[in-house]
Motif scaffolding. Structure first.
Motif, PDB file in Angstrom:
ATOM      1  N   ARG A  64      34.046  36.128  38.029  1.00 56.83           N
ATOM      2  CA  ARG A  64      33.515  37.477  37.317  1.00 56.83           C
ATOM      3  C   ARG A  64      32.149  37.846  37.797  1.00 56.83           C
ATOM      4  O   ARG A  64      31.201  37.238  38.282  1.00 56.83           O
ATOM      5  CB  ARG A  64      33.204  37.420  35.774  1.00 56.83           C
ATOM      6  CG  ARG A  64      32.711  38.743  34.867  1.00 56.83           C
ATOM      7  CD  ARG A  64      32.689  38.389  33.539  1.00 56.83           C
ATOM      8  NE  ARG A  64      31.647  37.480  33.067  1.00 56.83           N
ATOM      9  CZ  ARG A  64      31.597  37.640  31.724  1.00 56.83           C
ATOM     10  NH1 ARG A  64      32.381  37.998  31.025  1.00 56.83           N
ATOM     11  NH2 ARG A  64      30.707  36.839  31.288  1.00 56.83           N
ATOM     12  N   ARG A  78      33.058  43.129  36.792  1.00 59.25           N
ATOM     13  CA  ARG A  78      34.155  43.451  37.861  1.00 59.25           C
ATOM     14  C   ARG A  78      34.825  41.932  37.549  1.00 59.25           C
ATOM     15  O   ARG A  78      34.360  40.937  37.769  1.00 59.25           O
ATOM     16  CB  ARG A  78      33.576  43.586  38.881  1.00 59.25           C
ATOM     17  CG  ARG A  78      32.618  44.979  38.922  1.00 59.25           C
ATOM     18  CD  ARG A  78      31.778  45.454  40.321  1.00 59.25           C
ATOM     19  NE  ARG A  78      30.919  46.155  40.034  1.00 59.25           N
ATOM     20  CZ  ARG A  78      30.230  46.589  40.965  1.00 59.25           C
ATOM     21  NH1 ARG A  78      30.463  46.208  42.450  1.00 59.25           N
ATOM     22  NH2 ARG A  78      29.099  47.632  40.849  1.00 59.25           N
ATOM     23  N   THR A  80      36.775  38.869  39.717  1.00 56.58           N
ATOM     24  CA  THR A  80      37.354  38.457  41.214  1.00 56.58           C
ATOM     25  C   THR A  80      38.276  37.205  40.637  1.00 56.58           C
ATOM     26  O   THR A  80      38.472  36.773  39.782  1.00 56.58           O
ATOM     27  CB  THR A  80      36.058  38.055  41.930  1.00 56.58           C
ATOM     28  OG1 THR A  80      35.305  36.765  41.027  1.00 56.58           O
ATOM     29  CG2 THR A  80      34.912  38.890  41.738  1.00 56.58           C
ATOM     30  N   GLY A 121      31.173  50.062  42.511  1.00 58.26           N
ATOM     31  CA  GLY A 121      32.516  49.372  42.852  1.00 58.26           C
ATOM     32  C   GLY A 121      32.495  48.646  44.471  1.00 58.26           C
ATOM     33  O   GLY A 121      31.585  48.316  45.015  1.00 58.26           O
TER      34      GLY A 121
END
Length: 322
Positions: A64, A78, A80, A121
């Motif tokens: 994360r 986001r 990961t 992002g």
């Protein structure tokens, strides 16, 4: 660490799973975060970086990236790939601009790579981890290990010749085999933009530095036996490396830590490869990296009692002739 706005330092406390904020005068300002998997919580707080006005945090075990305001307010996350372990000097954010960083990632099919991020992002820039040419002498590159339970670790050597690389804005890559003072600036798989070279006399590797350089890998093998590692061990070169590390600052400068027995030095270059200056390299703790932002440099230093200190340095241009 991350150098924040208004002369502040944001420090990742991996033991207590929190972020501590200090002023340049050393005064503690606030603390946020705790252990856990909820909003604003961490399982493995490896790295911090600024993208625009957002502080992002890298939690590779949990997979994360957290997003915070300068005041510590949780803004979102986001996802990961989780399960990465190893040195935080490698598995971390690589800041390359005021609103651009790369993160280290590993994919079973693509291998090790860097993925570009900004405050909105992914940037779309993905830079593959370059492999050191096998024909070069003095090879001691890093060792990549995997375990059946999904753990992955990368262990670089802190002494001797090694393969160093750092992504830069726009997907440019700086790479060097430290056995030579020669830095390739590339983009894509085959586009070489320029080569930066300097000539210095050779020096030997002290035994104590070599032993210390392999300690992290040796400890990992004792703690997690049964891993599959490539290569299986380091090869000691005949002479010392010229380059210990390369970094890219948020203003685009390339910083090269040059190894010298009388004291390492930082030599820094503009994005076109022109040498701008040189300053004495200050020591920093193993498995940490310096942070460059504007006219400031921040490092983590460990004293004789194993206590960590954050040092902030200001770079000042000397008058001509000094």
């Amino acid at each position: 660490m991350a150098i924040g706005p208004d002369e502040t330092i944001f420090v990742a406390d991996a033991i207590n799973h929190e972020v501590r904020v200090f002023g340049f005068d050393g005064a503690h300002m606030r603390t946020f975060g705790r252990e856990g998997a909820g909003p604003g919580e961490f399982r493995s707080l490896y790295s911090l970086a600024w993208v625009g006005d957002r502080l992002i945090t890298f939690d590779p075990v949990q997979g994360r990236i957290g997003e915070f305001s300068a005041d510590g307010e949780w803004l979102g996350q986001r996802r990961t790939t989780g399960g990465l372990t190893g040195s935080a000097a490698n598995i971390r954010f690589y800041p390359v601009g005021e609103n651009e960083v790369f993160r280290f990632a590993f994919d079973v099919d693509a291998g090790a790579q860097w993925i570009g991020l900004d405050n909105s992002g992914a940037t779309g820039d993905t830079v593959p981890f370059l492999t050191a040419p096998e024909y070069l002498p003095g090879q001691t590159g890093g060792i990549l290990c995997t375990w059946e339970e999904g753990r992955v670790g990368f262990y670089g050597h802190t002494a001797g010749a090694k393969w160093v690389q750092h992504p830069a804005s726009g997907g440019v890559m700086y790479s060097a085999w430290g056995y030579f003072y020669r830095i390739a600036v590339t983009q894509g798989e085959s586009d070489t933009l320029r080569v930066i070279e300097r000539t210095l006399p050779t020096e030997p590797i002290p035994d104590e530095e070599w032993d210390a350089g392999s300690a992290e890998f040796d400890e990992a093998m004792e703690r997690w036996p049964g891993g599959s590692c490539n290569p299986r061990s380091y090869n000691r070169p005949e002479r010392a490396s010229f380059i210990n590390e390369v970094f890219v600052s948020t203003d685009g400068k390339l910083w090269v830590e040059v190894i010298r027995t009388d004291g390492n030095r930082w030599e820094f270059f503009d994005p076109e490869g022109r040498l701008l200056g040189s300053v004495p390299a200050v020591p920093f703790k193993e498995r940490t990296v310096p942070v460059f932002r504007g006219d400031h440099l921040a490092t983590i230093r460990q004293d004789e009692m194993d206590l960590d200190h954050v040092d902030v340095w200001r770079l000042e241009r000397q008058p001509a002739g000094r």
